[in-house]
Write a protein that holds these residues in place. Structure first.
Motif, mmCIF file in Angstrom:
data_model
loop_
_atom_site.group_PDB
_atom_site.id
_atom_site.type_symbol
_atom_site.label_atom_id
_atom_site.label_comp_id
_atom_site.label_asym_id
_atom_site.label_seq_id
_atom_site.Cartn_x
_atom_site.Cartn_y
_atom_site.Cartn_z
ATOM 1 N N THR A 51 23.101 -15.217 -21.529
ATOM 2 C CA THR A 51 23.587 -16.289 -22.352
ATOM 3 C C THR A 51 23.462 -17.798 -22.545
ATOM 4 O O THR A 51 24.061 -18.698 -21.800
ATOM 5 C CB THR A 51 25.184 -15.691 -23.290
ATOM 6 O OG1 THR A 51 25.076 -14.315 -23.657
ATOM 7 C CG2 THR A 51 25.003 -16.725 -24.299
ATOM 8 N N THR A 52 22.920 -18.579 -23.379
ATOM 9 C CA THR A 52 22.841 -19.846 -22.864
ATOM 10 C C THR A 52 24.089 -20.943 -23.876
ATOM 11 O O THR A 52 24.772 -20.190 -24.782
ATOM 12 C CB THR A 52 21.117 -20.701 -24.210
ATOM 13 O OG1 THR A 52 21.641 -20.086 -25.092
ATOM 14 C CG2 THR A 52 20.674 -19.918 -23.433
ATOM 15 N N TRP A 53 24.903 -21.833 -23.367
ATOM 16 C CA TRP A 53 25.912 -22.583 -23.954
ATOM 17 C C TRP A 53 26.390 -23.766 -23.664
ATOM 18 O O TRP A 53 24.826 -24.324 -22.946
ATOM 19 C CB TRP A 53 26.783 -22.008 -22.861
ATOM 20 C CG TRP A 53 27.448 -21.665 -21.770
ATOM 21 C CD1 TRP A 53 26.276 -22.173 -20.666
ATOM 22 C CD2 TRP A 53 28.099 -22.438 -20.582
ATOM 23 N NE1 TRP A 53 26.951 -22.832 -19.724
ATOM 24 C CE2 TRP A 53 27.902 -22.964 -19.187
ATOM 25 C CE3 TRP A 53 30.127 -23.075 -21.776
ATOM 26 C CZ2 TRP A 53 29.824 -23.423 -18.676
ATOM 27 C CZ3 TRP A 53 30.631 -23.052 -20.511
ATOM 28 C CH2 TRP A 53 29.778 -23.166 -18.996
ATOM 29 N N GLN A 54 26.514 -24.862 -24.467
ATOM 30 C CA GLN A 54 27.347 -25.876 -23.912
ATOM 31 C C GLN A 54 28.620 -26.268 -23.917
ATOM 32 O O GLN A 54 29.248 -25.675 -24.747
ATOM 33 C CB GLN A 54 26.485 -27.003 -25.145
ATOM 34 C CG GLN A 54 27.686 -27.971 -25.566
ATOM 35 C CD GLN A 54 26.622 -28.703 -24.247
ATOM 36 O OE1 GLN A 54 26.507 -28.596 -23.309
ATOM 37 N NE2 GLN A 54 27.471 -30.168 -24.366
ATOM 38 N N TRP A 55 29.262 -26.495 -23.237
ATOM 39 C CA TRP A 55 30.560 -26.940 -22.971
ATOM 40 C C TRP A 55 30.223 -28.491 -23.227
ATOM 41 O O TRP A 55 30.246 -29.439 -22.509
ATOM 42 C CB TRP A 55 30.861 -26.550 -21.292
ATOM 43 C CG TRP A 55 32.403 -26.213 -21.366
ATOM 44 C CD1 TRP A 55 33.200 -26.109 -21.567
ATOM 45 C CD2 TRP A 55 32.269 -26.474 -19.666
ATOM 46 N NE1 TRP A 55 34.446 -25.810 -21.312
ATOM 47 C CE2 TRP A 55 34.198 -25.520 -20.167
ATOM 48 C CE3 TRP A 55 32.259 -26.681 -18.605
ATOM 49 C CZ2 TRP A 55 35.648 -25.352 -18.887
ATOM 50 C CZ3 TRP A 55 33.354 -25.957 -17.362
ATOM 51 C CH2 TRP A 55 34.421 -25.940 -17.316
ATOM 52 N N ASN A 239 28.688 -21.584 -15.998
ATOM 53 C CA ASN A 239 28.666 -21.889 -14.611
ATOM 54 C C ASN A 239 28.479 -23.373 -15.021
ATOM 55 O O ASN A 239 27.741 -23.506 -15.995
ATOM 56 C CB ASN A 239 28.032 -21.081 -13.122
ATOM 57 C CG ASN A 239 28.109 -22.177 -11.756
ATOM 58 O OD1 ASN A 239 26.654 -22.940 -12.026
ATOM 59 N ND2 ASN A 239 28.932 -22.818 -11.869
ATOM 60 N N ALA A 240 29.729 -24.217 -14.819
ATOM 61 C CA ALA A 240 29.458 -25.563 -14.812
ATOM 62 C C ALA A 240 29.775 -26.311 -13.411
ATOM 63 O O ALA A 240 30.060 -26.046 -12.422
ATOM 64 C CB ALA A 240 30.137 -26.404 -15.210
ATOM 65 N N LEU A 265 23.315 -16.553 -14.168
ATOM 66 C CA LEU A 265 24.485 -17.330 -13.911
ATOM 67 C C LEU A 265 23.968 -18.397 -15.316
ATOM 68 O O LEU A 265 22.673 -18.746 -14.961
ATOM 69 C CB LEU A 265 25.125 -17.962 -13.412
ATOM 70 C CG LEU A 265 25.807 -17.261 -11.868
ATOM 71 C CD1 LEU A 265 26.125 -17.509 -10.916
ATOM 72 C CD2 LEU A 265 26.756 -15.622 -12.139
ATOM 73 N N SER A 266 24.935 -18.652 -16.146
ATOM 74 C CA SER A 266 24.454 -19.701 -17.356
ATOM 75 C C SER A 266 25.071 -20.559 -16.715
ATOM 76 O O SER A 266 25.656 -21.220 -17.020
ATOM 77 C CB SER A 266 24.816 -18.894 -18.618
ATOM 78 O OG SER A 266 24.502 -18.201 -18.774
ATOM 79 N N PHE A 280 22.021 -31.298 -17.707
ATOM 80 C CA PHE A 280 20.830 -30.743 -17.591
ATOM 81 C C PHE A 280 21.555 -28.865 -17.490
ATOM 82 O O PHE A 280 22.606 -28.191 -16.776
ATOM 83 C CB PHE A 280 20.518 -30.797 -15.966
ATOM 84 C CG PHE A 280 20.185 -32.250 -16.320
ATOM 85 C CD1 PHE A 280 19.074 -32.453 -15.919
ATOM 86 C CD2 PHE A 280 21.546 -33.532 -16.070
ATOM 87 C CE1 PHE A 280 18.258 -33.654 -15.805
ATOM 88 C CE2 PHE A 280 20.505 -34.625 -15.204
ATOM 89 C CZ PHE A 280 19.615 -34.528 -15.452
ATOM 90 N N SER A 281 20.454 -28.389 -18.070
ATOM 91 C CA SER A 281 20.999 -26.355 -18.286
ATOM 92 C C SER A 281 19.780 -26.283 -17.295
ATOM 93 O O SER A 281 18.837 -26.432 -17.586
ATOM 94 C CB SER A 281 20.311 -26.157 -19.403
ATOM 95 O OG SER A 281 20.376 -24.710 -19.664
ATOM 96 N N CYS A 282 19.866 -24.935 -16.663
ATOM 97 C CA CYS A 282 19.412 -23.725 -16.269
ATOM 98 C C CYS A 282 18.272 -22.894 -17.082
ATOM 99 O O CYS A 282 17.594 -22.631 -16.613
ATOM 100 C CB CYS A 282 19.340 -23.392 -14.904
ATOM 101 S SG CYS A 282 20.070 -24.795 -13.400
ATOM 102 N N SER A 283 18.669 -23.008 -17.670
ATOM 103 C CA SER A 283 17.999 -21.658 -19.007
ATOM 104 C C SER A 283 17.843 -22.798 -20.519
ATOM 105 O O SER A 283 16.887 -22.402 -20.319
ATOM 106 C CB SER A 283 18.976 -21.259 -19.485
ATOM 107 O OG SER A 283 20.481 -21.712 -19.804
ATOM 108 N N GLN A 284 18.755 -23.098 -21.179
ATOM 109 C CA GLN A 284 18.505 -23.903 -22.435
ATOM 110 C C GLN A 284 19.274 -25.267 -22.717
ATOM 111 O O GLN A 284 20.409 -25.578 -22.508
ATOM 112 C CB GLN A 284 18.258 -23.085 -23.258
ATOM 113 C CG GLN A 284 17.428 -23.180 -24.455
ATOM 114 C CD GLN A 284 18.110 -22.117 -25.668
ATOM 115 O OE1 GLN A 284 17.994 -20.731 -25.429
ATOM 116 N NE2 GLN A 284 17.667 -22.650 -26.935
#
Length: 284
Positions: A51-55, A239-240, A265-266, A280-284
Motif C-alpha cells: 500500500t502506498t502512503w504519505q506521512w 517504513n520511513a 515494505l512501503s 522520496f518514495s520507493c513506490s509512489q
C-alpha cells in the motif's frame, strides 16, 4: 470501564501460551467488561502489503500526493481535511503518542504527575509515561474515540516500546504487551484499524492483533527482517528512513528501494521532522 492490568496480563499470557498463529486466531475471553475481540479479524481497515502512503506530522498538510493512505497527526488534522482526503479515495491513519506525554496537547492537563517519567532521548519536550497506570489507558481510549469521531480509518499509537527504554519506571515486557493489546482492543471496538509502531521485539506476539506496522529506520539499523510476520500475512509495513545517504545518493536510494520492494515494505525517505520539505518514495 477499563480492564485491570492484572486481568489484561492474564489474557495476554493465555493468548501467548495458546500460540499466536494465523489471522483467525481466537482470543481467550475475560470476565472483564473491557471489550476483548473474539477474533483478530474484523471490519476495520487493514491495508495490504505494498500500500502506498504519505506521512506528514508537522507543518501545513499537503493533500496533493496520489497515494492510498495518509498518516497524519490526530490533533492537528481537521475533520474537514480527513474528509477531503477520503473523498479522493485516500484512507487516513491518525497518529498520536500513546507512551509519552506531550505538554502542548489539548488533553495534557489530564495526565497525573505520578505517571510522568524521564525525558525521551532526542525529544526534550516529551516524557515517558507509566503505562501501568489505569488513567493513562483511559486517556488513550479517549484519544481513540476522538479518532473515530473525526472519521479516521485507523490509528498509529507511537512510543509503545517504553519497556526497552530508560523511562524512569520499571516497565516489563509483559507490561508493554498488556498495554499494546489494550490499545488494539480499544481501536477495534471503535471500528478502527491499528498499526504497531516500531516495538520490533514484540512483533511475533502482537502481529495477530495489529492490522499493519509503521517503522522508522529498519534499513538503517538492519532490523527489517523482524517485520516479516506482517508482510507474510499480507499486512502493510509503512517504513520511513531519514539517513542523508539515501537522500543525497541516487544510486544508494535505488538500492534501498530494490530491497524494500523485495521485502514488501512501503518505504519513504523523509525529513526527521516529518514536515513536507522533501519526499522520496520507493513506490509512489
Amino acid at each position: 470501564m477499563l480492564l485491570s492490568y492484572r486481568s489484561l496480563l492474564y489474557v495476554v499470557v493465555l493468548t501467548l501460551l495458546s500460540g499466536c498463529g494465523g489471522n483467525s486466531q481466537e482470543v481467550p475471553q475475560s470476565s472483564s467488561p473491557f471489550p476483548i475481540p473474539t477474533q483478530v479479524n474484523g471490519a476495520w481497515y487493514s491495508p495490504s502489503s505494498g500500500t502506498t502512503w504519505q506521512w506528514q506530522l508537522s507543518g501545513e498538510l499537503n493533500t496533493q500526493y496520489t497515494v492510498d493512505v495518509y498518516d497524519v497527526d490526530l490533533f492537528d488534522v481537521s475533520k474537514a481535511q480527513i474528509s477531503e482526503l477520503q473523498d479522493k479515495g485516500i484512507r487516513v491513519i491518525c497518529y498520536f503518542s500513546a507512551g509519552s506525554y506531550e505538554a502542548w496537547r489539548d488533553d495534557a492537563s489530564q495526565f497525573p504527575a505520578s505517571a510522568l517519567g524521564d525525558t525521551l532521548d532526542g525529544w526534550e519536550d516529551e516524557r515517558w509515561l507509566d503505562i501501568r497506570e489505569q488513567s493513562i489507558l483511559a486517556i488513550m481510549e479517549t484519544r481513540i474515540a476522538l479518532a473515530s469521531e473525526k472519521g479516521c480509518d485507523a490509528v498509529e499509537p507511537d512510543n509503545v516500546d517504553g519497556y526497552t527504554n530508560q523511562t524512569g519506571f520499571n516497565l516489563s515486557h509483559e507490561d508493554q504487551l498488556a498495554f499494546n493489546l489494550a490499545l488494539s482492543t480499544a481501536a477495534h471496538s471503535h471500528g478502527l484499524g491499528i498499526g504497531l509502531k516500531n516495538d520490533l521485539d514484540q512483533v511475533m506476539e502482537l502481529e495477530p492483533y495489529f492490522d499493519f506496522a509503521v517503522n522508522e529506520q529498519c534499513f538503517e539499523y538492519n532490523e527489517c527482517n523482524a517485520l516479516q510476520p506482517f508482510t507474510e500475512n499480507n499486512k502493510a509495513v509503512f517504513n520511513a528512513e531519514y539517513h542523508s545517504g539515501w537522500l543525497n545518493d541516487a544510486n544508494a536510494r535505488a538500492t534501498l528501494c530494490d530491497q524494500a520492494s523485495t521485502m514488501g515494505l512501503s518505504t519513504l525517505i523523509l525529513p526527521l521532522t516529518l514536515a513536507d520539505s522533501f519526499r522520496f518514495s520507493c513506490s509512489q
